[in-house]
Design a protein around this motif. Structure first.
Motif, PDB file in Angstrom:
ATOM      1  N   VAL A   1      36.755  29.187  48.416  1.00 39.60           N
ATOM      2  CA  VAL A   1      37.420  29.931  47.340  1.00 39.60           C
ATOM      3  C   VAL A   1      38.672  30.630  47.878  1.00 39.60           C
ATOM      4  N   LEU A   2      38.612  31.148  49.096  1.00 38.24           N
ATOM      5  CA  LEU A   2      39.805  31.734  49.713  1.00 38.24           C
ATOM      6  C   LEU A   2      40.879  30.663  49.922  1.00 38.24           C
ATOM      7  N   GLN A   3      40.438  29.458  50.320  1.00 32.67           N
ATOM      8  CA  GLN A   3      41.384  28.354  50.487  1.00 32.67           C
ATOM      9  C   GLN A   3      41.988  27.943  49.146  1.00 32.67           C
ATOM     10  N   LEU A   4      41.169  27.994  48.091  1.00 31.57           N
ATOM     11  CA  LEU A   4      41.672  27.659  46.754  1.00 31.57           C
ATOM     12  C   LEU A   4      42.804  28.594  46.362  1.00 31.57           C
ATOM     13  N   TYR A   5      42.640  29.889  46.632  1.00 26.48           N
ATOM     14  CA  TYR A   5      43.713  30.834  46.286  1.00 26.48           C
ATOM     15  C   TYR A   5      44.995  30.463  47.035  1.00 26.48           C
ATOM     16  N   GLU A   6      44.874  30.126  48.304  1.00 27.89           N
ATOM     17  CA  GLU A   6      46.058  29.730  49.076  1.00 27.89           C
ATOM     18  C   GLU A   6      46.696  28.469  48.510  1.00 27.89           C
ATOM     19  N   MET A   7      45.864  27.534  48.048  1.00 25.69           N
ATOM     20  CA  MET A   7      46.363  26.263  47.525  1.00 25.69           C
ATOM     21  C   MET A   7      47.130  26.441  46.215  1.00 25.69           C
TER      22      MET A   7
ATOM     23  N   SER B   1      37.883  49.717  48.877  1.00 24.36           N
ATOM     24  CA  SER B   1      37.131  49.138  47.759  1.00 24.36           C
ATOM     25  C   SER B   1      37.154  47.609  47.754  1.00 24.36           C
ATOM     26  N   ALA B   2      37.930  47.016  48.646  1.00 25.49           N
ATOM     27  CA  ALA B   2      38.022  45.558  48.688  1.00 25.49           C
ATOM     28  C   ALA B   2      36.698  44.963  49.159  1.00 25.49           C
ATOM     29  N   LEU B   3      36.312  43.832  48.558  1.00 27.12           N
ATOM     30  CA  LEU B   3      35.071  43.156  48.935  1.00 27.12           C
ATOM     31  C   LEU B   3      35.291  42.189  50.096  1.00 27.12           C
TER      32      LEU B   3
ATOM     33  N   GLY C   1      31.070  30.425  42.152  1.00 25.86           N
ATOM     34  CA  GLY C   1      32.384  30.247  42.771  1.00 25.86           C
ATOM     35  C   GLY C   1      33.481  30.949  41.986  1.00 25.86           C
ATOM     36  N   LEU C   2      33.384  30.915  40.660  1.00 30.09           N
ATOM     37  CA  LEU C   2      34.371  31.611  39.821  1.00 30.09           C
ATOM     38  C   LEU C   2      34.276  33.121  40.009  1.00 30.09           C
ATOM     39  N   ASP C   3      33.046  33.618  40.210  1.00 29.41           N
ATOM     40  CA  ASP C   3      32.894  35.049  40.503  1.00 29.41           C
ATOM     41  C   ASP C   3      33.586  35.399  41.824  1.00 29.41           C
ATOM     42  N   LEU C   4      33.416  34.547  42.824  1.00 33.90           N
ATOM     43  CA  LEU C   4      34.060  34.800  44.115  1.00 33.90           C
ATOM     44  C   LEU C   4      35.580  34.796  43.983  1.00 33.90           C
ATOM     45  N   LEU C   5      36.096  33.909  43.142  1.00 31.44           N
ATOM     46  CA  LEU C   5      37.540  33.859  42.891  1.00 31.44           C
ATOM     47  C   LEU C   5      37.998  35.112  42.153  1.00 31.44           C
ATOM     48  N   LEU C   6      37.203  35.536  41.184  1.00 33.83           N
ATOM     49  CA  LEU C   6      37.520  36.752  40.421  1.00 33.83           C
ATOM     50  C   LEU C   6      37.610  37.966  41.343  1.00 33.83           C
ATOM     51  N   TYR C   7      36.729  38.014  42.348  1.00 30.05           N
ATOM     52  CA  TYR C   7      36.718  39.155  43.266  1.00 30.05           C
ATOM     53  C   TYR C   7      37.968  39.194  44.140  1.00 30.05           C
ATOM     54  N   ILE C   8      38.586  38.043  44.387  1.00 26.64           N
ATOM     55  CA  ILE C   8      39.850  38.045  45.137  1.00 26.64           C
ATOM     56  C   ILE C   8      40.907  38.806  44.343  1.00 26.64           C
ATOM     57  N   TYR C   9      41.022  38.488  43.060  1.00 29.89           N
ATOM     58  CA  TYR C   9      42.012  39.172  42.217  1.00 29.89           C
ATOM     59  C   TYR C   9      41.664  40.653  42.053  1.00 29.89           C
TER      60      TYR C   9
ATOM     61  N   LEU D   1      46.126  40.476  36.269  1.00 25.62           N
ATOM     62  CA  LEU D   1      45.289  40.725  35.091  1.00 25.62           C
ATOM     63  C   LEU D   1      45.150  39.466  34.231  1.00 25.62           C
ATOM     64  N   ASP D   2      46.257  38.743  34.067  1.00 19.93           N
ATOM     65  CA  ASP D   2      46.205  37.494  33.291  1.00 19.93           C
ATOM     66  C   ASP D   2      45.312  36.466  33.976  1.00 19.93           C
ATOM     67  N   SER D   3      45.371  36.427  35.289  1.00 22.11           N
ATOM     68  CA  SER D   3      44.556  35.481  36.049  1.00 22.11           C
ATOM     69  C   SER D   3      43.067  35.818  35.924  1.00 22.11           C
ATOM     70  N   MET D   4      42.750  37.108  35.993  1.00 27.55           N
ATOM     71  CA  MET D   4      41.355  37.531  35.841  1.00 27.55           C
ATOM     72  C   MET D   4      40.832  37.178  34.454  1.00 27.55           C
ATOM     73  N   ASP D   5      41.674  37.357  33.463  1.00 24.41           N
ATOM     74  CA  ASP D   5      41.289  37.003  32.094  1.00 24.41           C
ATOM     75  C   ASP D   5      41.047  35.495  31.980  1.00 24.41           C
ATOM     76  N   ALA D   6      41.886  34.695  32.632  1.00 25.84           N
ATOM     77  CA  ALA D   6      41.738  33.236  32.597  1.00 25.84           C
ATOM     78  C   ALA D   6      40.423  32.809  33.267  1.00 25.84           C
ATOM     79  N   ILE D   7      40.063  33.463  34.372  1.00 28.41           N
ATOM     80  CA  ILE D   7      38.813  33.139  35.064  1.00 28.41           C
ATOM     81  C   ILE D   7      37.607  33.499  34.193  1.00 28.41           C
ATOM     82  N   LEU D   8      37.656  34.653  33.546  1.00 29.67           N
ATOM     83  CA  LEU D   8      36.554  35.070  32.668  1.00 29.67           C
ATOM     84  C   LEU D   8      36.395  34.112  31.490  1.00 29.67           C
TER      85      LEU D   8
END
Length: 330
Positions: free
Chosen positions: A218-224, A274-276, A253-261, A297-304
């Motif tokens: 998921v960290l690699q996905l954010y970089e990609m 407070s960072a996970l 996996g989507l939760d893990l991505l959400l936590y990055i944002y 914020l838009d990205s978090m909304d898209a993931i949800l």
């Protein structure tokens, strides 16, 4: 692993103190109601109480966990400790009537009997009314424990006949601390503690190699997301999908991505603690500098929204992730 009193005291201090006091004073109620979210230890606590009542070699009120009775309670084979669970989605009147018949019998091996009703909120109305009758007129030496995650769905008259104990979810930081005591790496412990408030689930998740690899991917996905679209889509199909073949895995996996944002927002607000993803702070700080808050914020909304579609539609997971990735890239 069987729960001990010291473990219950850590996870549910109020419940542990009240139950221990009752055992020490010999004032055990004829009926308890353990209510709280899934994973808060209700069933484990009920089995611990049973072992404290039936153990052949206790130390004070603490069961030995080794004797024949303790082992049979754990395996569900003790003749004087019965567990009732939903049959086909509900607990039926016939099950409670069987329980009533068991109540009338003399205990097989001692002067005590104990009954645990799992998911008590799933009793039919007729079953609940049958249960009410012998809660109102308990047989000597019997203890009933009702377990529920839906306290409000139980008949008030049933609740009023029980001593109610509320099991509270552990704050994630405390749960993570307990996981670290079990030698779980802090980076995995903190994430697992936010994904579930169940100690057992969080421990199993954080000890699973799959979870550690999921976090890395998921960290690699954010970089990609910063790479060309074709390269991003290739990564999703070649690396991501093979690791998340089931919907529940992709949801995690989507939760893990959400936590990055989420972490990016905290870093922008100066709340580094407070960072996970605490072991990735250098990367997160770089990402936070290049990502406007509105975009986060838009990205978090898209993931949800993607999580909602994943769990409510038959949409192809491949199409869903492709659309989400391109949306996040923009």
């Amino acid at each position: 692993m069987a729960m001990r009193w010291e473990q219950l005291a850590k996870r549910q201090p109020v419940v542990a103190k009240m139950l221990q006091s009752g055992l020490e004073k010999g004032r055990i109620s004829h009926a308890y109601l353990f209510e709280g979210q899934r994973g808060t230890g209700k069933k484990a606590a009920s089995l611990l109480l049973a072992k404290s009542l039936f153990c052949l070699s206790p130390s004070g009120i603490a069961p030995c966990l080794e004797c024949r009775n303790c082992r049979r309670i754990d395996s569900g084979n003790h003749p004087d400790v019965r567990l009732i669970s939903p049959d086909g989605g509900s607990i039926k009147k016939e099950q409670i009537e069987w329980l009533q018949q068991e109540f009338t019998k003399t205990a097989v091996e001692s002067d005590k009997k104990m009954y645990i009703v799992e998911h008590a909120d799933q009793m039919t109305t007729s079953a609940a009314n049958s249960l009410l009758k012998f809660l109102e007129e308990p047989y000597p030496g019997t203890v009933a424990v009702l377990l529920t995650e839906q306290y409000h769905r139980l008949l008030r008259t049933v609740v009023s006949r029980c001593q109610v104990f509320s099991f509270r979810p552990l704050p994630p930081t405390e749960l993570a601390g307990q996981l670290v005591e079990e030698r779980v790496p802090p980076a995995l412990a903190l994430l697992a503690a936010h994904l579930t408030n169940s100690y057992d689930e969080a421990l199993a998740l954080s000890q699973d190699r799959w979870f550690a690899e999921a976090r890395t991917l998921v960290l690699q996905l954010y970089e990609m997301l910063g790479k060309p679209a074709l390269q991003l889509l290739f990564f999703i199909h070649d690396r991501l999908f093979p690791h998340f073949p089931e919907k529940y895995q992709l949801d995690l996996g989507l939760d893990l991505l959400l936590y990055i944002y989420r972490d990016l927002l905290h870093i922008q607000a100066g709340r580094m603690d407070s960072a996970l993803y605490q072991d990735e702070l250098d990367r997160l700080q770089r990402w936070a500098l290049s990502c406007p808050q509105r975009r986060i914020l838009d990205s978090m909304d898209a993931i949800l929204q993607a999580k909602a579609r994943l769990n409510t539609t038959n949409m192809s997971t491949a199409l869903l992730m492709e659309q989400l990735a391109l949306q996040l890239k923009r």
